[in-house]
Design an enzyme around this catalytic site. Structure first.
Site, PDB file in Angstrom:
ATOM      1  N   ARG A 165      -7.645  -9.336   1.610  1.00 17.62           N
ATOM      2  CA  ARG A 165      -7.647  -8.335   0.485  1.00 17.62           C
ATOM      3  C   ARG A 165      -6.406  -8.875  -0.175  1.00 17.62           C
ATOM      4  O   ARG A 165      -6.565  -8.887  -1.540  1.00 17.62           O
ATOM      5  CB  ARG A 165      -7.419  -7.096   1.187  1.00 17.62           C
ATOM      6  CG  ARG A 165      -8.571  -6.635   1.973  1.00 17.62           C
ATOM      7  CD  ARG A 165      -8.461  -5.278   2.511  1.00 17.62           C
ATOM      8  NE  ARG A 165      -7.632  -5.414   3.695  1.00 17.62           N
ATOM      9  CZ  ARG A 165      -7.874  -5.238   5.026  1.00 17.62           C
ATOM     10  NH1 ARG A 165      -8.979  -4.799   5.398  1.00 17.62           N
ATOM     11  NH2 ARG A 165      -7.139  -5.137   5.980  1.00 17.62           N
ATOM     12  N   ILE A 166      -5.141  -8.805   0.219  1.00 15.34           N
ATOM     13  CA  ILE A 166      -4.075  -8.913  -0.671  1.00 15.34           C
ATOM     14  C   ILE A 166      -3.787 -10.356  -1.189  1.00 15.34           C
ATOM     15  O   ILE A 166      -3.547 -10.596  -2.416  1.00 15.34           O
ATOM     16  CB  ILE A 166      -2.666  -8.461   0.101  1.00 15.34           C
ATOM     17  CG1 ILE A 166      -2.905  -6.960   0.650  1.00 15.34           C
ATOM     18  CG2 ILE A 166      -1.623  -8.686  -0.662  1.00 15.34           C
ATOM     19  CD1 ILE A 166      -2.031  -6.430   1.410  1.00 15.34           C
ATOM     20  N   THR A 268       5.632 -11.496   1.318  1.00 16.04           N
ATOM     21  CA  THR A 268       5.493  -9.952   1.310  1.00 16.04           C
ATOM     22  C   THR A 268       4.429  -9.361   2.505  1.00 16.04           C
ATOM     23  O   THR A 268       3.843  -8.542   2.468  1.00 16.04           O
ATOM     24  CB  THR A 268       4.877  -9.556  -0.199  1.00 16.04           C
ATOM     25  OG1 THR A 268       3.649 -10.425  -0.190  1.00 16.04           O
ATOM     26  CG2 THR A 268       5.786  -9.786  -1.259  1.00 16.04           C
ATOM     27  N   SER A 269       4.406 -10.460   3.406  1.00 21.05           N
ATOM     28  CA  SER A 269       3.561  -9.987   4.795  1.00 21.05           C
ATOM     29  C   SER A 269       4.315  -9.540   5.661  1.00 21.05           C
ATOM     30  O   SER A 269       4.352  -8.163   5.649  1.00 21.05           O
ATOM     31  CB  SER A 269       2.820 -11.364   5.200  1.00 21.05           C
ATOM     32  OG  SER A 269       3.567 -12.049   5.630  1.00 21.05           O
ATOM     33  N   ARG A 270       4.776  -9.865   6.787  1.00 21.37           N
ATOM     34  CA  ARG A 270       5.552  -9.298   7.760  1.00 21.37           C
ATOM     35  C   ARG A 270       6.519 -10.462   8.017  1.00 21.37           C
ATOM     36  O   ARG A 270       6.528 -11.781   7.925  1.00 21.37           O
ATOM     37  CB  ARG A 270       4.891  -9.075   9.073  1.00 21.37           C
ATOM     38  CG  ARG A 270       3.885  -7.884   9.177  1.00 21.37           C
ATOM     39  CD  ARG A 270       4.858  -6.701   8.988  1.00 21.37           C
ATOM     40  NE  ARG A 270       3.942  -5.586   8.785  1.00 21.37           N
ATOM     41  CZ  ARG A 270       3.444  -4.609   8.156  1.00 21.37           C
ATOM     42  NH1 ARG A 270       3.986  -5.104   6.745  1.00 21.37           N
ATOM     43  NH2 ARG A 270       3.021  -3.680   8.138  1.00 21.37           N
ATOM     44  N   GLU A 299      14.288  -5.112  10.217  1.00 18.23           N
ATOM     45  CA  GLU A 299      14.337  -4.079   9.267  1.00 18.23           C
ATOM     46  C   GLU A 299      15.101  -2.944   9.773  1.00 18.23           C
ATOM     47  O   GLU A 299      14.684  -2.386  10.807  1.00 18.23           O
ATOM     48  CB  GLU A 299      13.124  -4.073   8.507  1.00 18.23           C
ATOM     49  CG  GLU A 299      12.304  -5.282   8.049  1.00 18.23           C
ATOM     50  CD  GLU A 299      11.086  -4.845   7.191  1.00 18.23           C
ATOM     51  OE1 GLU A 299      10.502  -3.952   7.479  1.00 18.23           O
ATOM     52  OE2 GLU A 299      10.478  -5.902   6.980  1.00 18.23           O
ATOM     53  N   HIS A 321      11.520  -4.173   1.789  1.00 18.87           N
ATOM     54  CA  HIS A 321       9.885  -3.903   2.343  1.00 18.87           C
ATOM     55  C   HIS A 321       9.630  -2.847   1.207  1.00 18.87           C
ATOM     56  O   HIS A 321       9.282  -1.475   1.519  1.00 18.87           O
ATOM     57  CB  HIS A 321       9.756  -3.388   3.730  1.00 18.87           C
ATOM     58  CG  HIS A 321       8.494  -3.610   4.357  1.00 18.87           C
ATOM     59  ND1 HIS A 321       8.594  -3.765   5.668  1.00 18.87           N
ATOM     60  CD2 HIS A 321       7.453  -3.678   3.785  1.00 18.87           C
ATOM     61  CE1 HIS A 321       7.127  -4.135   5.776  1.00 18.87           C
ATOM     62  NE2 HIS A 321       6.387  -3.805   4.796  1.00 18.87           N
TER      63      HIS A 321
HETATM   64  C1  GLV Z   1       3.118  -2.416   4.321  1.00 19.05           C
HETATM   65  O1  GLV Z   1       4.029  -3.264   4.872  1.00 19.05           O
HETATM   66  C2  GLV Z   1       1.949  -2.148   4.882  1.00 19.05           C
HETATM   67  O2  GLV Z   1       1.593  -2.809   5.972  1.00 19.05           O
HETATM   68  O3  GLV Z   1       1.203  -1.293   4.371  1.00 19.05           O
END
Ligand code: GLV
Length: 369
Positions: A165-166, A268-270, A299, A321
């Site tokens: 999706r992202i 921007t994932s994990r 984090e 984050h």
């Molecule tokens: C943010 O990192 C999420 O998983 O919604």
């Protein structure tokens, strides 16, 4: 007589937004919120669950595993995570206890994708060093190339790792920057999507919006690494034994060495998808040019993280984050627009009678089929 709604008890480990929580209260739910900034200690979550709450609202900061599910045996009916990622929830344990957990997919695609693109741009065009120069009154004179130059994004190759999706939302936005894409997905290739993007690129060329025809195609991971000017990560975190294709430390010393010395990494994932020590070392040795990171192995980012090395400051962008943190995305009570709305809707859907296997935002449907 008005219909008596069952009164459910909910413990939220975090204030996910007053408007959304009030909607639950208006439905007769009793909602207790842990409203400090930092996450509650795990033993407090266990205590609340043991005291018999029907539902937990969690965030990615809360470890939810067998201990929590055991405490909720016979009473806990759903865990509603206010995030799309759910690597903090042990799926096998949830299945063992037959407790459904939900997440908030889709509503954050656009916010996260645009953020990934913006931090990529900030990194490439050196927005932070430029602003710092001005603020610190070190801007001596306008000069064709001093004190530094940035790198254009236009015309470059972006490797998109993870085309769910992202990743797809990111590609749709980045097309306008007139780039080529190499795609890799460890689980499923979105071939039809890539074909449509190629059609859009062809049309842009035919319309003379661009002087060159751009392309998108799937490639092997190693080819993505080797060809990318920018590598953007959009995979979920899957540890060893959690999946046939784990993503833990996908970016490590070995894979970093396959990248170009001029390449930039965007995450921007994990956090744990990247081996941070290896990344810091690679940056120091100029194995790659820079990185923009919104997520970290631990984090908040520890004070002694090697990523904070002042020698790397101009080439490493660090964020808290923050990618999905748009006002509407985080707080809208509309389940089709906001994470808070989707989180409470999912919770209600399970509690108020939906069969977990039929509730769209239940993750572990397999435990109920
Ligand atoms: C943010 O990192 C999420 O998983 O919604």
């Amino acid at each position: 007589m008005p219909e008596q709604r069952p009164r459910y008890r909910v413990f939220a480990t975090c204030d996910i937004g007053k408007d959304a929580l009030d909607l639950l209260r208006e439905r007769g739910y009793e909602v207790e919120v842990y409203d400090r900034l930092e996450p509650p200690p795990k033993n407090l979550i266990i205590e609340k669950v043991r005291a018999g709450v029907d539902a937990l609202i969690t965030t990615l900061r809360d470890p939810i595993d067998a201990e929590v599910f055991e405490a909720g045996k016979g009473t806990l009916k759903v865990v509603a995570q206010d995030a799309v990622g759910f690597d903090n929830i042990n799926r096998a344990d949830a299945n063992h206890y037959k407790i459904p957990f939900t997440h908030t997919p889709d509503v954050l695609n656009e916010a996260t994708a645009e953020f990934a693109l913006f931090i990529l741009a900030s990194l490439a065009r050196k927005l932070y060093p430029s602003e710092r120069l001005v603020r610190e009154n070190r801007w001596g004179a306008w000069h064709p190339y001093l004190p530094f130059l940035g790198d254009e994004v236009t015309g470059k190759t972006i490797a998109v790792i993870g085309t769910g999706r992202i990743g797809q939302a990111f590609i749709k936005k980045a097309v306008a920057l007139d780039v080529n894409f190499l795609c890799f997905d460890p689980v499923k290739e979105a071939k039809g999507f890539a074909e449509k993007i190629q059609e859009e690129m062809n049309l842009r060329f035919l319309s003379e919006f661009t002087g060159e025809k751009r392309t998108i195609r799937y490639a092997r991971f190693e080819e993505c690494l080797a060809q990318a000017d920018f590598l953007s990560l959009h995979v979920p975190l899957l540890r060893e034994r959690e999946a046939p294709t784990p993503t833990y430390h996908l970016i490590n010393e070995k894979t970093l060495r396959l990248m170009k010395p001029t390449a930039y990494l965007v995450n921007t994932s994990r956090g744990p998808v990247v081996d941070e020590r290896a990344l810091a070392e690679a940056l120091k040795q100029n194995v790659i040019a820079g990185a923009a990171l919104d997520v970290f192995e631990k984090e908040p980012l520890p004070a002694d993280s090697p990523l904070r090395d002042p020698a790397l400051e101009d080439r490493v962008r660090l964020f808290h984050h923050f990618a999905s943190a748009g006002r509407i995305t985080r707080l809208s009570t509309d389940p089709n627009r906001g994470m808070a709305g989707r989180c409470i809707q999912a919770l209600q859907d399970v509690l108020e009678g939906g069969k977990p296997a039929d509730v769209p935002w239940v993750v572990n449907k397999e435990a109920f089929r």
